[in-house]
Design a protein around this motif. Sequence first.
Motif, short mmCIF file in Angstrom:
data_model
loop_
_atom_site.label_atom_id
_atom_site.label_comp_id
_atom_site.label_asym_id
_atom_site.label_seq_id
_atom_site.Cartn_x
_atom_site.Cartn_y
_atom_site.Cartn_z
N ALA A 4 0.93 -1.25 0.09
CA ALA A 4 0.06 -0.04 -0.08
C ALA A 4 0.92 1.30 0.12
CB ALA A 4 -1.05 -0.02 1.21
N ALA A 5 2.03 1.17 0.71
CA ALA A 5 2.66 2.38 0.83
C ALA A 5 3.45 2.55 -0.53
CB ALA A 5 3.90 2.17 2.04
N LEU A 6 4.10 1.73 -1.04
CA LEU A 6 4.78 1.63 -2.47
C LEU A 6 3.71 2.24 -3.46
CD1 LEU A 6 7.31 1.12 -3.82
CD2 LEU A 6 6.84 -1.12 -4.17
N ARG A 7 2.53 1.51 -3.39
CA ARG A 7 1.56 1.86 -4.37
C ARG A 7 1.11 3.65 -4.16
NH1 ARG A 7 -1.49 -0.92 -7.23
NH2 ARG A 7 -1.47 -2.90 -6.05
N ALA A 8 1.11 4.07 -3.00
CA ALA A 8 0.81 5.59 -2.77
C ALA A 8 2.02 6.49 -2.94
CB ALA A 8 0.61 5.50 -1.17
N GLU A 9 3.21 5.58 -2.80
CA GLU A 9 4.49 6.70 -3.11
C GLU A 9 4.62 6.76 -4.94
OE1 GLU A 9 8.55 5.50 -1.76
OE2 GLU A 9 9.03 5.20 -3.77
N LYS A 10 4.27 5.62 -5.57
CA LYS A 10 4.18 5.50 -7.10
C LYS A 10 3.36 6.54 -7.62
CE LYS A 10 7.76 3.44 -7.14
NZ LYS A 10 8.83 4.12 -7.66
N HIS A 11 2.09 6.42 -6.94
CA HIS A 11 0.77 7.19 -7.52
C HIS A 11 1.21 8.91 -7.49
CE1 HIS A 11 -4.00 7.45 -7.52
NE2 HIS A 11 -3.30 8.48 -8.17
N GLU A 12 1.82 9.14 -6.25
CA GLU A 12 2.09 10.38 -5.96
C GLU A 12 3.35 10.92 -7.27
OE1 GLU A 12 1.15 12.90 -4.73
OE2 GLU A 12 2.66 14.41 -4.42
N GLU A 13 4.14 9.91 -7.69
CA GLU A 13 5.20 10.49 -8.55
C GLU A 13 4.60 10.59 -9.82
OE1 GLU A 13 8.81 7.85 -6.83
OE2 GLU A 13 8.03 7.10 -8.81
N TRP A 14 3.53 9.67 -10.21
CA TRP A 14 2.68 10.02 -11.64
C TRP A 14 1.78 11.29 -11.46
CZ3 TRP A 14 4.89 8.39 -15.64
CH2 TRP A 14 5.50 7.38 -15.67
N ARG A 15 1.39 11.45 -10.22
CA ARG A 15 0.62 12.59 -10.06
C ARG A 15 1.35 13.97 -10.42
NH1 ARG A 15 -0.69 16.76 -7.07
NH2 ARG A 15 1.07 16.23 -5.38
N LEU A 16 2.70 13.88 -9.95
CA LEU A 16 3.38 14.92 -10.15
C LEU A 16 4.00 15.25 -11.70
CD1 LEU A 16 5.79 14.76 -7.01
CD2 LEU A 16 4.31 16.50 -7.43
N SER A 17 4.31 14.14 -12.18
CA SER A 17 4.76 13.92 -13.46
C SER A 17 3.90 14.34 -14.65
CB SER A 17 5.46 12.75 -13.84
OG SER A 17 4.84 11.67 -13.71
N ALA A 18 2.73 14.12 -14.41
CA ALA A 18 1.27 14.27 -15.26
C ALA A 18 1.29 15.68 -15.89
CB ALA A 18 0.10 13.89 -14.65
N VAL A 19 2.02 16.54 -15.09
CA VAL A 19 1.81 18.13 -15.55
C VAL A 19 2.84 18.24 -16.57
CG1 VAL A 19 2.37 20.43 -14.72
CG2 VAL A 19 1.19 18.94 -13.17
N GLY A 20 4.00 17.59 -16.41
CA GLY A 20 5.03 17.68 -17.64
C GLY A 20 4.33 16.94 -18.87
N TRP A 21 3.70 15.73 -18.67
CA TRP A 21 3.52 14.80 -19.54
C TRP A 21 2.37 15.77 -20.37
CZ3 TRP A 21 4.38 9.77 -21.48
CH2 TRP A 21 5.75 9.02 -21.09
N VAL A 22 1.30 16.28 -19.74
CA VAL A 22 0.44 17.05 -20.54
C VAL A 22 1.24 18.16 -21.23
CG1 VAL A 22 -1.63 18.58 -20.35
CG2 VAL A 22 -1.35 16.55 -19.07
N ARG A 23 2.00 19.00 -20.76
CA ARG A 23 2.65 20.21 -21.33
C ARG A 23 3.35 19.62 -22.48
NH1 ARG A 23 5.25 23.31 -16.98
NH2 ARG A 23 3.27 23.98 -16.70
#
Length: 286
Positions: A4-23
């Motif tokens: 669960a903790a690893l999943r949450a960490e990875k989710h947060e990384e993708w939440r942060l990187s999505a801004v750049g992927w969209v841009r």
Amino acid sequence: MTVAALRAEKHEEWRLSAVGWVRYRANFADAAVPSARRMVELSGARPGQRALDLACGVGVPAHQLAQAVGPTGYVLGVDIAEDMVAGARAWAAAAGLDTVDFRTVPSEHELGVEPRSFDIGTCRAGLQYMVEPGAALRAMKAALRPGGRMVAMTVGSPQRCTSLRILEEVVARHITMPTLIPEPDKGVPGTVALSDPADLEALYRDAGFTDVRTEIADHPIVGAESAEEYWDVCEQSAGPFILLLRSIGADLRAAIRADAIATLRAEFDGGPVVMTGETLITVGTS
Ligand SMILES: C[S@@+](CC[C@H](N)C(=O)[O-])C[C@H]1O[C@@H](n2cnc3c(N)ncnc32)[C@H](O)[C@@H]1O
């Protein structure tokens, strides 16, 4: 660390990187064309079919799938990151495509679709980042009708991945950190987590797929008009790197950036940057 903790960490990384992927969608999507087309070819997609794309990001290879299944077909892209899904929807609306839907899912194995309701499953550059890639493949198998095809792409040999090599070389000149090259720890989600075809094929077979095979080829991964633009893409779209940059001071960030730009200019003769990597494209039948 718990699942669960690893999943949450990875989710947060993708939440942060999505801004750049969209841009920087075009930087990723344009470079992705050859490998995404090859995935669609290997899927055998035909007009009128239904395709499910796991870890759809901002719409690759949903774009290529939509062209292959045509106006009588349907493509559903699913992803854990809301902003990725929003970016994919915006792209589809701009392209005038109404046979493509995108949804967020809570995890790689909770896809929220009817069993046996798709002809094709795809996952481009997604499985290696998942905490439970085997569970993802089992969920995709359940979503596919018997005889349907599953096609996934992961990054192959870390040494042949130019973007990873340059990023690690530059950062290592300034910060001591664990390296992904030559060998990542097995089972830890990340760019080269499923770089061995035997591991990926075993996951397919364990999920119940048959006729499993892997095609290995070098493909472009990401591009940019200049060294500066490429480093902007890295600074804004690579989750773990975003977190690393946030944890250091402005002077060190500026030193890494200056070094990266000089290195990239030397490597690409001051011209456009095209990062290539070895890719594994694995196909199986449901
Ligand atoms: C490298 S991007 C690839 C996106 C797209 N398929 C492409 O080829 O451009 C990885 C994508 O996987 C998604 N992802 C990561 N972990 C996931 C998970 N557990 N379930 C679903 N999607 C996930 C991320 O949010 C991101 O959009």
